[in-house]
Design a protein around this motif. Structure first.
Motif, PDB file in Angstrom:
ATOM      1  N   TYR A  93       0.810  -1.222   0.000  1.00 48.88           N
ATOM      2  CA  TYR A  93       0.000   0.000   0.000  1.00 48.88           C
ATOM      3  C   TYR A  93       0.846   1.277   0.000  1.00 48.88           C
ATOM      4  O   TYR A  93       0.344   2.351   0.340  1.00 48.88           O
ATOM      5  N   GLN A  94       2.108   1.167  -0.402  1.00 45.62           N
ATOM      6  CA  GLN A  94       3.005   2.317  -0.317  1.00 45.62           C
ATOM      7  C   GLN A  94       2.617   3.458  -1.257  1.00 45.62           C
ATOM      8  O   GLN A  94       3.015   4.604  -1.044  1.00 45.62           O
ATOM      9  N   THR A  95       1.865   3.170  -2.317  1.00 46.05           N
ATOM     10  CA  THR A  95       1.439   4.238  -3.241  1.00 46.05           C
ATOM     11  C   THR A  95       0.001   4.681  -2.980  1.00 46.05           C
ATOM     12  O   THR A  95      -0.539   5.508  -3.716  1.00 46.05           O
ATOM     13  N   GLU A  96      -0.621   4.131  -1.946  1.00 44.23           N
ATOM     14  CA  GLU A  96      -2.005   4.468  -1.623  1.00 44.23           C
ATOM     15  C   GLU A  96      -2.062   5.584  -0.586  1.00 44.23           C
ATOM     16  O   GLU A  96      -1.178   5.700   0.271  1.00 44.23           O
ATOM     17  N   ALA A  97      -3.118   6.382  -0.656  1.00 41.72           N
ATOM     18  CA  ALA A  97      -3.372   7.362   0.403  1.00 41.72           C
ATOM     19  C   ALA A  97      -4.173   6.684   1.508  1.00 41.72           C
ATOM     20  O   ALA A  97      -4.748   5.610   1.303  1.00 41.72           O
ATOM     21  N   CYS A  98      -4.198   7.289   2.660  1.00 41.14           N
ATOM     22  CA  CYS A  98      -5.001   6.767   3.766  1.00 41.14           C
ATOM     23  C   CYS A  98      -6.444   6.593   3.299  1.00 41.14           C
ATOM     24  O   CYS A  98      -7.037   7.531   2.752  1.00 41.14           O
ATOM     25  N   PRO A  99      -7.045   5.409   3.475  1.00 45.05           N
ATOM     26  CA  PRO A  99      -8.407   5.182   2.990  1.00 45.05           C
ATOM     27  C   PRO A  99      -9.468   5.986   3.736  1.00 45.05           C
ATOM     28  O   PRO A  99     -10.598   6.102   3.273  1.00 45.05           O
ATOM     29  N   ILE A 100      -9.097   6.543   4.874  1.00 47.53           N
ATOM     30  CA  ILE A 100     -10.051   7.343   5.651  1.00 47.53           C
ATOM     31  C   ILE A 100     -10.098   8.782   5.151  1.00 47.53           C
ATOM     32  O   ILE A 100     -11.111   9.249   4.635  1.00 47.53           O
ATOM     33  N   GLY A 102      -7.905  10.168   2.847  1.00 46.30           N
ATOM     34  CA  GLY A 102      -7.510  10.302   1.442  1.00 46.30           C
ATOM     35  C   GLY A 102      -6.411  11.315   1.215  1.00 46.30           C
ATOM     36  O   GLY A 102      -6.150  11.700   0.080  1.00 46.30           O
ATOM     37  N   VAL A 103      -5.748  11.732   2.275  1.00 48.81           N
ATOM     38  CA  VAL A 103      -4.731  12.785   2.158  1.00 48.81           C
ATOM     39  C   VAL A 103      -3.342  12.279   2.545  1.00 48.81           C
ATOM     40  O   VAL A 103      -2.423  12.280   1.733  1.00 48.81           O
ATOM     41  N   ALA A 104      -3.194  11.841   3.782  1.00 50.40           N
ATOM     42  CA  ALA A 104      -1.883  11.422   4.289  1.00 50.40           C
ATOM     43  C   ALA A 104      -1.545  10.000   3.838  1.00 50.40           C
ATOM     44  O   ALA A 104      -2.408   9.257   3.370  1.00 50.40           O
ATOM     45  N   PHE A 105      -0.286   9.639   3.998  1.00 45.23           N
ATOM     46  CA  PHE A 105       0.145   8.287   3.666  1.00 45.23           C
ATOM     47  C   PHE A 105      -0.123   7.358   4.859  1.00 45.23           C
ATOM     48  O   PHE A 105       0.068   7.746   6.010  1.00 45.23           O
ATOM     49  N   PRO A 106      -0.544   6.129   4.599  1.00 47.19           N
ATOM     50  CA  PRO A 106      -0.801   5.183   5.692  1.00 47.19           C
ATOM     51  C   PRO A 106       0.497   4.615   6.255  1.00 47.19           C
ATOM     52  O   PRO A 106       1.208   3.887   5.569  1.00 47.19           O
ATOM     53  N   GLN A 107       0.793   4.954   7.478  1.00 47.98           N
ATOM     54  CA  GLN A 107       2.025   4.494   8.120  1.00 47.98           C
ATOM     55  C   GLN A 107       1.759   3.624   9.342  1.00 47.98           C
ATOM     56  O   GLN A 107       2.687   3.106   9.952  1.00 47.98           O
ATOM     57  N   GLU A 108       0.477   3.475   9.693  1.00 51.80           N
ATOM     58  CA  GLU A 108       0.111   2.656  10.843  1.00 51.80           C
ATOM     59  C   GLU A 108      -0.895   1.590  10.425  1.00 51.80           C
ATOM     60  O   GLU A 108      -1.459   1.649   9.323  1.00 51.80           O
ATOM     61  N   LEU A 109      -1.112   0.623  11.309  1.00 51.08           N
ATOM     62  CA  LEU A 109      -2.082  -0.437  11.052  1.00 51.08           C
ATOM     63  C   LEU A 109      -3.172  -0.387  12.115  1.00 51.08           C
ATOM     64  O   LEU A 109      -2.884  -0.326  13.308  1.00 51.08           O
ATOM     65  N   ASP A 110      -4.402  -0.408  11.666  1.00 46.64           N
ATOM     66  CA  ASP A 110      -5.543  -0.397  12.577  1.00 46.64           C
ATOM     67  C   ASP A 110      -6.169  -1.787  12.636  1.00 46.64           C
ATOM     68  O   ASP A 110      -6.397  -2.414  11.604  1.00 46.64           O
ATOM     69  N   HIS A 111      -6.424  -2.270  13.839  1.00 50.07           N
ATOM     70  CA  HIS A 111      -7.177  -3.510  14.011  1.00 50.07           C
ATOM     71  C   HIS A 111      -8.663  -3.159  13.900  1.00 50.07           C
ATOM     72  O   HIS A 111      -9.212  -2.519  14.801  1.00 50.07           O
ATOM     73  N   VAL A 112      -9.283  -3.545  12.816  1.00 49.00           N
ATOM     74  CA  VAL A 112     -10.704  -3.233  12.632  1.00 49.00           C
ATOM     75  C   VAL A 112     -11.502  -3.863  13.771  1.00 49.00           C
ATOM     76  O   VAL A 112     -12.286  -3.201  14.443  1.00 49.00           O
ATOM     77  N   LEU A 113     -11.329  -5.158  13.963  1.00 48.44           N
ATOM     78  CA  LEU A 113     -11.873  -5.819  15.149  1.00 48.44           C
ATOM     79  C   LEU A 113     -10.757  -5.786  16.200  1.00 48.44           C
ATOM     80  O   LEU A 113      -9.691  -6.364  15.985  1.00 48.44           O
ATOM     81  N   PRO A 114     -10.961  -5.090  17.307  1.00 48.06           N
ATOM     82  CA  PRO A 114      -9.874  -4.808  18.255  1.00 48.06           C
ATOM     83  C   PRO A 114      -9.224  -6.059  18.853  1.00 48.06           C
ATOM     84  O   PRO A 114      -9.909  -7.039  19.156  1.00 48.06           O
ATOM     85  N   LYS A 115      -7.920  -5.976  19.007  1.00 48.13           N
ATOM     86  CA  LYS A 115      -7.167  -7.106  19.567  1.00 48.13           C
ATOM     87  C   LYS A 115      -7.515  -7.354  21.030  1.00 48.13           C
ATOM     88  O   LYS A 115      -7.226  -8.419  21.573  1.00 48.13           O
ATOM     89  N   SER A 116      -8.156  -6.394  21.671  1.00 49.75           N
ATOM     90  CA  SER A 116      -8.571  -6.566  23.068  1.00 49.75           C
ATOM     91  C   SER A 116      -9.754  -7.533  23.195  1.00 49.75           C
ATOM     92  O   SER A 116     -10.045  -8.021  24.286  1.00 49.75           O
ATOM     93  N   LYS A 117     -10.425  -7.805  22.069  1.00 51.12           N
ATOM     94  CA  LYS A 117     -11.611  -8.672  22.106  1.00 51.12           C
ATOM     95  C   LYS A 117     -11.531  -9.848  21.134  1.00 51.12           C
ATOM     96  O   LYS A 117     -12.234 -10.840  21.306  1.00 51.12           O
ATOM     97  N   TYR A 118     -10.701  -9.728  20.122  1.00 48.88           N
ATOM     98  CA  TYR A 118     -10.652 -10.770  19.087  1.00 48.88           C
ATOM     99  C   TYR A 118      -9.225 -11.321  18.975  1.00 48.88           C
ATOM    100  O   TYR A 118      -8.471 -10.958  18.074  1.00 48.88           O
ATOM    101  N   ALA A 119      -8.879 -12.219  19.888  1.00 49.20           N
ATOM    102  CA  ALA A 119      -7.531 -12.791  19.894  1.00 49.20           C
ATOM    103  C   ALA A 119      -7.219 -13.498  18.581  1.00 49.20           C
ATOM    104  O   ALA A 119      -6.082 -13.477  18.103  1.00 49.20           O
ATOM    105  N   GLN A 120      -8.241 -14.099  17.964  1.00 47.57           N
ATOM    106  CA  GLN A 120      -8.030 -14.894  16.744  1.00 47.57           C
ATOM    107  C   GLN A 120      -7.678 -14.048  15.532  1.00 47.57           C
ATOM    108  O   GLN A 120      -7.217 -14.576  14.518  1.00 47.57           O
TER     109      GLN A 120
END
Length: 267
Positions: A93-100, A102-120
């Protein structure tokens, strides 16, 4: 803004391979992650996730996967995924803009389903979405997420710009009847409603400055031409097209405002 991303090329199997081959001294958490039975269960969970598509938020919460606990999952993600897997994952995804935003470059990873509740799903690629730091930070405490592998709100359907020429911040965001509630929610969660209003007010200010500096006579016809010129400019973002459309619909009101401002300047 809120645009769809291609599914990750990386699979959970690749994650396990990289962690296994790039970790010389394996901790207990890593050994539990690489356990054959654990891997089978994690791969089954990954397949279930892919089949869920836009119903991903209906997947069940799990504190552990066999001997692999939620604490183990967090440690593997923090100490091994971030070190040996993350660079390859983000490379797609190095040539993609942040999908939220649409401006900045994505440099972090978001857990859509949080790791605090979805160990799997803590180290499952399809649950990890690249985004910029600001957008990721805004979402942290919210239960609402946007999943760009399955969802697409880039057309901003139902979003409109309202103009109040008596207000200091002239432009505000509103939604027409029937607008998807998910769009309304994620606009608030990621603070994009506020950001978009600021951008719209800046754009209006540039338009006003352009008109005031123009040698053309201030009349309805010329105001209409300015709006039409902006509306037909190539490369506009979706929100900008909506902005010009809504401004064109109140050309008379905009013209009255400009006349009043010009009269104030002549006093």
């Amino acid at each position: 803004m809120f645009s769809k991303l291609d599914l990750p090329k990386m699979s959970l199997g690749r994650v396990a391979y990289l962690i296994d081959h790039e970790t010389q001294k394996k901790s207990k958490s890593v050994k539990r992650f690489l356990d054959v039975d654990t891997q089978k269960k994690l791969l089954l969970a990954e397949r279930e996730y892919k089949r869920s598509e836009d119903k991903y938020d209906e997947l069940s919460e799990e504190d552990s996967v066999g001997v692999f606990s939620k604490k183990d999952a967090k440690l593997v993600y923090k100490n091994r995924f971030n070190t040996v897997v993350r660079p390859e994952f983000l490379d797609q995804y190095q040539t993609e803009a942040c999908p939220i935003c649409g401006v900045a470059f994505p440099q972090e990873l978001d857990h859509v389903l949080p790791k605090s509740k979805y160990a799997q799903f803590t180290v499952t690629p399809i649950n990890l979405v690249p985004m910029c730091g600001n957008c990721n930070h805004e979402k942290l405490a919210s239960k609402v997420s946007f999943h760009p592998y399955f969802e697409d709100f880039s057309d901003l359907r139902g979003l409109e710009f309202r103009f109040d020429f008596k207000s200091k911040a002239i432009v505000s965001i509103c939604f027409s009847d029937g607008t998807d509630d998910k769009l309304k929610n994620i606009m608030d969660v990621y603070k994009q409603k506020r950001q978009l209003a600021l951008s719209a007010n800046r754009l209006l200010k540039r338009i006003i400055n352009s008109i005031s500096m123009s040698e053309n006579k201030l009349n309805l016809e010329n105001i209409g031409k300015v709006i039409e010129s902006g509306e037909s400019y190539g490369g506009l973002e979706v929100w900008e097209k909506k902005f010009y459309k809504n401004l064109r619909e109140i050309t008379d009101e905009f013209y009255t405002f400009l006349c009043n401002e010009a009269n104030k300047g002549n006093e």
